[in-house]
Design a protein around this motif. Structure first.
Motif, mmCIF file in Angstrom:
data_model
loop_
_atom_site.group_PDB
_atom_site.id
_atom_site.type_symbol
_atom_site.label_atom_id
_atom_site.label_comp_id
_atom_site.label_asym_id
_atom_site.label_seq_id
_atom_site.Cartn_x
_atom_site.Cartn_y
_atom_site.Cartn_z
ATOM 1 N N GLY A 34 0.813 -1.209 0.000
ATOM 2 C CA GLY A 34 0.000 0.000 0.000
ATOM 3 C C GLY A 34 0.845 1.256 0.000
ATOM 4 N N PRO A 35 0.217 2.392 0.239
ATOM 5 C CA PRO A 35 0.929 3.677 0.169
ATOM 6 C C PRO A 35 2.024 3.792 1.218
ATOM 7 C CG PRO A 35 -1.217 3.961 1.199
ATOM 8 C CD PRO A 35 -1.185 2.561 0.652
ATOM 9 N N LYS A 36 3.113 4.385 0.813
ATOM 10 C CA LYS A 36 4.259 4.561 1.708
ATOM 11 C C LYS A 36 4.809 5.973 1.557
ATOM 12 C CE LYS A 36 5.692 -0.316 1.398
ATOM 13 N NZ LYS A 36 4.565 -0.755 0.575
ATOM 14 N N ALA A 37 5.502 6.439 2.558
ATOM 15 C CA ALA A 37 6.149 7.747 2.501
ATOM 16 C C ALA A 37 7.647 7.558 2.302
ATOM 17 C CB ALA A 37 5.888 8.527 3.780
ATOM 18 N N VAL A 38 8.185 8.223 1.304
ATOM 19 C CA VAL A 38 9.628 8.170 1.063
ATOM 20 C C VAL A 38 10.348 8.939 2.162
ATOM 21 C CG1 VAL A 38 11.475 8.881 -0.499
ATOM 22 C CG2 VAL A 38 9.345 7.957 -1.427
ATOM 23 N N TYR A 39 11.369 8.336 2.747
ATOM 24 C CA TYR A 39 12.137 9.060 3.766
ATOM 25 C C TYR A 39 13.648 8.990 3.545
ATOM 26 C CZ TYR A 39 13.258 4.675 6.191
ATOM 27 O OH TYR A 39 13.731 3.430 6.506
ATOM 28 N N ARG A 40 14.094 8.167 2.600
ATOM 29 C CA ARG A 40 15.502 8.180 2.223
ATOM 30 C C ARG A 40 15.680 7.466 0.891
ATOM 31 N NH1 ARG A 40 19.439 4.791 3.296
ATOM 32 N NH2 ARG A 40 20.699 6.444 4.224
ATOM 33 N N HIS A 163 9.014 12.350 3.573
ATOM 34 C CA HIS A 163 9.334 12.617 4.984
ATOM 35 C C HIS A 163 10.836 12.941 5.057
ATOM 36 C CE1 HIS A 163 8.015 12.732 9.090
ATOM 37 N NE2 HIS A 163 8.874 11.807 9.489
ATOM 38 N N TRP A 164 11.509 12.535 6.081
ATOM 39 C CA TRP A 164 12.954 12.777 6.206
ATOM 40 C C TRP A 164 13.563 11.699 7.081
ATOM 41 C CZ3 TRP A 164 9.223 16.134 8.163
ATOM 42 C CH2 TRP A 164 9.026 16.074 9.554
ATOM 43 N N SER A 165 14.867 11.522 6.960
ATOM 44 C CA SER A 165 15.579 10.546 7.786
ATOM 45 C C SER A 165 16.506 11.215 8.797
ATOM 46 C CB SER A 165 16.394 9.590 6.902
ATOM 47 O OG SER A 165 17.238 10.313 6.028
ATOM 48 N N VAL A 166 16.833 12.486 8.570
ATOM 49 C CA VAL A 166 17.685 13.241 9.502
ATOM 50 C C VAL A 166 17.020 14.577 9.803
ATOM 51 C CG1 VAL A 166 19.918 14.384 9.841
ATOM 52 C CG2 VAL A 166 19.820 12.153 8.715
ATOM 53 N N ASP A 167 16.753 14.825 11.076
ATOM 54 C CA ASP A 167 16.109 16.061 11.524
ATOM 55 C C ASP A 167 17.152 16.980 12.143
ATOM 56 O OD1 ASP A 167 14.535 18.073 12.546
ATOM 57 O OD2 ASP A 167 13.178 16.758 13.650
ATOM 58 N N LYS A 185 25.093 13.683 11.227
ATOM 59 C CA LYS A 185 24.726 12.269 11.312
ATOM 60 C C LYS A 185 24.340 11.722 9.936
ATOM 61 C CE LYS A 185 22.797 13.008 15.941
ATOM 62 N NZ LYS A 185 21.516 13.065 16.726
ATOM 63 N N ALA A 186 24.074 12.622 9.014
ATOM 64 C CA ALA A 186 23.595 12.213 7.690
ATOM 65 C C ALA A 186 24.666 11.458 6.923
ATOM 66 C CB ALA A 186 23.149 13.436 6.894
ATOM 67 N N ASP A 187 24.214 10.473 6.171
ATOM 68 C CA ASP A 187 25.106 9.703 5.308
ATOM 69 C C ASP A 187 24.413 9.466 3.967
ATOM 70 O OD1 ASP A 187 27.320 8.299 4.484
ATOM 71 O OD2 ASP A 187 27.390 6.988 6.242
ATOM 72 N N LYS A 188 25.038 8.685 3.143
ATOM 73 C CA LYS A 188 24.536 8.432 1.796
ATOM 74 C C LYS A 188 23.056 8.026 1.814
ATOM 75 C CE LYS A 188 25.779 4.655 -0.237
ATOM 76 N NZ LYS A 188 26.582 3.615 -0.928
ATOM 77 N N GLY A 189 22.250 8.740 1.013
ATOM 78 C CA GLY A 189 20.840 8.399 0.877
ATOM 79 C C GLY A 189 19.903 9.128 1.812
ATOM 80 N N ASP A 190 20.440 9.905 2.733
ATOM 81 C CA ASP A 190 19.582 10.581 3.709
ATOM 82 C C ASP A 190 18.882 11.802 3.125
ATOM 83 O OD1 ASP A 190 19.595 9.144 6.172
ATOM 84 O OD2 ASP A 190 21.693 9.721 6.467
ATOM 85 N N ILE A 191 17.687 12.065 3.628
ATOM 86 C CA ILE A 191 16.943 13.291 3.338
ATOM 87 C C ILE A 191 16.944 14.114 4.614
ATOM 88 C CG2 ILE A 191 14.701 14.272 2.728
ATOM 89 C CD1 ILE A 191 14.127 11.716 1.146
#
Length: 239
Positions: A34-40, A163-167, A185-191
């Motif tokens: 089903g529906p999902k939110a992209v976060y990275r 959404h996001w993976s790093v705030d 803290k962010a690394d490859k692929g993070d939003i």
């Protein structure tokens, strides 16, 4: 003939059993897929900025991005804010940055009826249409909170919820070092979530240090759409 009849009957019941079993599995697959939110994503890094209100911080942040040579970023703008600041919206587009929708008003979609969510999205669409901002494909829930209903409604309007993976937690003004530490803290692929509303008083000062950290890691900045288009995006199932 008797043996053939038995084989045909057995085959019929086997086929019927498999058919019923597949029917029973449909809801399971529908839930899972089903529906999902992209976060990275899988590679590079995406800077995202939310702007829901305010008159003072957006342009200094754009000035800093320009000074630091940042060529890719995604700005999620509330439609009501965009209507009041057409010149800044025009500058964001001119500077080559991507625009996503942050709804129209700053309301928690979880508290709204389905029709109200749709009306808010539709109103934002109309605001950007009048500003001649085209081909917006991304949407972020105004408060960052959403449920499965939001994802389904956004999908009907043709949007991918991001959404996001790093705030960075810059909206809380914890100090420049704290903002930089959070983003580091962010690394490859993070939003990464940042803000350009007036509540984020320290973001512009933190950006040069943030960029230094990104460069030291050898990461490339891209827009969210580029991140989604150039690889499989990780997503989190909403239950």
């Amino acid at each position: 003939m008797k043996n053939i009849s038995l084989i045909l009957i057995a085959a019929f019941f086997t086929a019927w059993f498999l058919y019923i079993e597949n029917l029973a599995q449909i809801p399971v697959f529908s839930t899972k897929d089903g529906p999902k939110a992209v976060y990275r994503g899988e590679r590079d890094l995406a800077l995202t900025f939310n702007i829901g209100w305010g008159d003072e911080k957006a342009e200094p942040i754009l000035d800093t991005l320009n000074k630091e040579g940042v060529k890719a970023a995604t700005f999620f703008l509330a439609g009501s804010w965009a209507e009041r600041h057409p010149d800044i919206v025009s500058r964001i587009v001119k500077d080559g940055y991507e625009i996503g929708i942050l709804g129209y008003e700053y309301k928690d979609y979880r508290d709204l009826e389905d029709v109200k969510i749709g009306q808010d999205i539709s109103k934002a669409q109309e605001a950007f249409r009048k500003l001649n901002v085209k081909n917006i494909k991304l949407l972020r829930a105004p408060t960052g909170h959403f449920d499965e209903r939001t994802l389904k409604i956004a999908g009907r309007y043709g949007y991918t919820v991001v959404h996001w993976s790093v705030d960075s937690k810059d909206w809380n003004n914890p100090g420049v070092p704290a903002i930089v530490k959070n983003v580091n803290k962010a690394d490859k692929g993070d939003i990464i979530l940042l803000h350009a509303s007036d509540s984020a008083k320290q973001t512009a000062k933190a950006l040069p240090l943030i960029m230094k950290g990104i460069q030291q890691k050898g990461l490339k900045l891209i827009s969210v759409s580029e991140m989604i288009a150039n690889g499989e995006a990780s997503s989190r199932e909403i239950r």
